[in-house]
Design a protein around this motif. Structure first.
Motif, mmCIF file in Angstrom:
data_model
loop_
_atom_site.group_PDB
_atom_site.id
_atom_site.type_symbol
_atom_site.label_atom_id
_atom_site.label_comp_id
_atom_site.label_asym_id
_atom_site.label_seq_id
_atom_site.Cartn_x
_atom_site.Cartn_y
_atom_site.Cartn_z
ATOM 1 N N MET A 125 11.496 12.244 18.368
ATOM 2 C CA MET A 125 11.917 11.143 17.494
ATOM 3 C C MET A 125 10.864 10.911 16.409
ATOM 4 S SD MET A 125 13.718 8.393 20.089
ATOM 5 C CE MET A 125 12.307 8.228 21.164
ATOM 6 N N ILE A 126 9.600 11.076 16.763
ATOM 7 C CA ILE A 126 8.534 10.952 15.768
ATOM 8 C C ILE A 126 8.688 12.056 14.721
ATOM 9 C CG2 ILE A 126 6.045 11.172 15.395
ATOM 10 C CD1 ILE A 126 5.687 9.703 18.092
ATOM 11 N N PHE A 127 8.988 13.272 15.169
ATOM 12 C CA PHE A 127 9.178 14.370 14.225
ATOM 13 C C PHE A 127 10.351 14.098 13.286
ATOM 14 C CE2 PHE A 127 7.262 17.512 17.517
ATOM 15 C CZ PHE A 127 5.990 17.060 17.218
ATOM 16 N N ARG A 128 11.408 13.499 13.796
ATOM 17 C CA ARG A 128 12.550 13.143 12.933
ATOM 18 C C ARG A 128 12.129 12.114 11.889
ATOM 19 N NH1 ARG A 128 17.845 14.215 14.260
ATOM 20 N NH2 ARG A 128 17.987 13.689 12.059
ATOM 21 N N ASN A 129 11.291 11.138 12.301
ATOM 22 C CA ASN A 129 10.759 10.169 11.341
ATOM 23 C C ASN A 129 9.914 10.873 10.291
ATOM 24 O OD1 ASN A 129 11.119 7.131 11.593
ATOM 25 N ND2 ASN A 129 10.837 7.682 13.731
ATOM 26 N N MET A 130 9.071 11.797 10.726
ATOM 27 C CA MET A 130 8.224 12.520 9.786
ATOM 28 C C MET A 130 9.072 13.258 8.765
ATOM 29 S SD MET A 130 5.253 13.934 12.343
ATOM 30 C CE MET A 130 4.444 14.874 11.037
ATOM 31 N N GLU A 131 10.137 13.877 9.224
ATOM 32 C CA GLU A 131 11.038 14.589 8.322
ATOM 33 C C GLU A 131 11.683 13.615 7.331
ATOM 34 O OE1 GLU A 131 14.870 17.590 8.653
ATOM 35 O OE2 GLU A 131 14.431 16.242 10.312
ATOM 36 N N ALA A 132 12.213 12.507 7.838
ATOM 37 C CA ALA A 132 12.900 11.540 6.979
ATOM 38 C C ALA A 132 11.954 10.898 5.971
ATOM 39 C CB ALA A 132 13.554 10.450 7.838
ATOM 40 N N LEU A 133 10.706 10.685 6.383
ATOM 41 C CA LEU A 133 9.726 10.020 5.515
ATOM 42 C C LEU A 133 8.893 11.009 4.707
ATOM 43 C CD1 LEU A 133 8.591 7.262 8.029
ATOM 44 C CD2 LEU A 133 10.284 7.072 6.184
ATOM 45 N N LYS A 134 9.203 12.288 4.831
ATOM 46 C CA LYS A 134 8.512 13.347 4.081
ATOM 47 C C LYS A 134 7.016 13.393 4.385
ATOM 48 C CE LYS A 134 12.205 14.252 1.390
ATOM 49 N NZ LYS A 134 13.296 13.985 2.276
ATOM 50 N N ILE A 135 6.680 13.274 5.673
ATOM 51 C CA ILE A 135 5.291 13.386 6.119
ATOM 52 C C ILE A 135 5.075 14.834 6.541
ATOM 53 C CG2 ILE A 135 3.640 12.655 7.883
ATOM 54 C CD1 ILE A 135 5.092 9.931 7.842
ATOM 55 N N GLN A 136 4.094 15.479 5.922
ATOM 56 C CA GLN A 136 3.912 16.916 6.120
ATOM 57 C C GLN A 136 3.108 17.273 7.358
ATOM 58 O OE1 GLN A 136 2.369 18.658 2.559
ATOM 59 N NE2 GLN A 136 4.063 17.950 1.313
ATOM 60 N N LYS A 182 0.824 -1.207 0.000
ATOM 61 C CA LYS A 182 0.000 0.000 0.000
ATOM 62 C C LYS A 182 0.865 1.267 0.000
ATOM 63 C CE LYS A 182 -3.711 -2.321 2.490
ATOM 64 N NZ LYS A 182 -4.732 -2.327 1.503
ATOM 65 N N ASP A 183 2.169 1.094 -0.246
ATOM 66 C CA ASP A 183 3.130 2.197 -0.298
ATOM 67 C C ASP A 183 3.175 2.976 1.018
ATOM 68 O OD1 ASP A 183 5.178 3.471 -1.671
ATOM 69 O OD2 ASP A 183 3.847 5.130 -2.245
ATOM 70 N N ILE A 184 3.062 2.254 2.125
ATOM 71 C CA ILE A 184 3.143 2.868 3.446
ATOM 72 C C ILE A 184 4.566 2.691 3.962
ATOM 73 C CG2 ILE A 184 2.337 2.743 5.842
ATOM 74 C CD1 ILE A 184 -0.381 1.832 4.691
ATOM 75 N N LYS A 185 5.148 3.804 4.374
ATOM 76 C CA LYS A 185 6.512 3.794 4.898
ATOM 77 C C LYS A 185 6.492 3.443 6.386
ATOM 78 C CE LYS A 185 8.436 5.262 1.120
ATOM 79 N NZ LYS A 185 9.218 4.379 0.304
ATOM 80 N N ILE A 186 7.599 2.873 6.851
ATOM 81 C CA ILE A 186 7.707 2.435 8.240
ATOM 82 C C ILE A 186 8.778 3.248 8.948
ATOM 83 C CG2 ILE A 186 8.108 0.467 9.781
ATOM 84 C CD1 ILE A 186 5.724 0.110 7.808
ATOM 85 N N GLY A 187 8.381 3.924 10.025
ATOM 86 C CA GLY A 187 9.306 4.660 10.861
ATOM 87 C C GLY A 187 9.280 4.077 12.263
#
Length: 135
Positions: A99-110, A51-56
């Motif tokens: 750490m969640i915010f760092r994942n969001m940044e790395a995974l390009k979650i706006q 489903k093209d879901i990224k994992i952080g």
């Protein structure tokens, strides 16, 4: 009936550091023995990837500990797209969201309103419930 006597002693920060250093040395020596992939994780990840879901992922472990864990997990077929430890946030871990915010940044979650699952090991049951909503 046995009687126990409480022993109270003064301690200093140096005592804490010495104890932690000993703990960390022992943990690093056995951590690879406790890095197996939990049941159904690989199947769940496979469905999410379809489903093209990224994992952080986030963790309370240090980067040094995670070097061992991630290598073993990868050997066993699991590798998240991104992971962060408190080392990446100036040693500010949970309950802070950094750490969640760092994942969001790395995974390009706006936005935090987007479907975002933190695959941190401490909340596996809650995360799996959230994952099932996505499938």
């Amino acid at each position: 009936m046995s009687t126990y006597k409480a022993v109270i002693f003064d301690w200093a920060e140096d005592d804490v550091e010495k104890l932690y250093s000993l703990f960390e040395e022992k943990l690093l020596g056995i951590l690879d023995q406790f890095a197996e992939v939990k049941p159904y994780v690989l199947e769940t990840i496979e469905e999410l990837r379809k489903k093209d879901i990224k994992i952080g992922s986030t963790t309370g472990y240090t980067d040094k500990m995670m070097a061992i864990v991630t290598a073993k997990a990868k050997e066993n077929g699991y590798e998240p797209d991104a992971w962060f430890s408190p080392d990446s946030t100036g040693n500010v871990g949970r309950p802070y969201p950094y750490m969640i915010f760092r994942n969001m940044e790395a995974l390009k979650i706006q936005s935090v309103k987007e479907k975002f699952i933190d695959a941190g090991a401490d909340e596996v049951i809650l995360n799996m419930k959230e994952l099932t909503k996505l499938l």
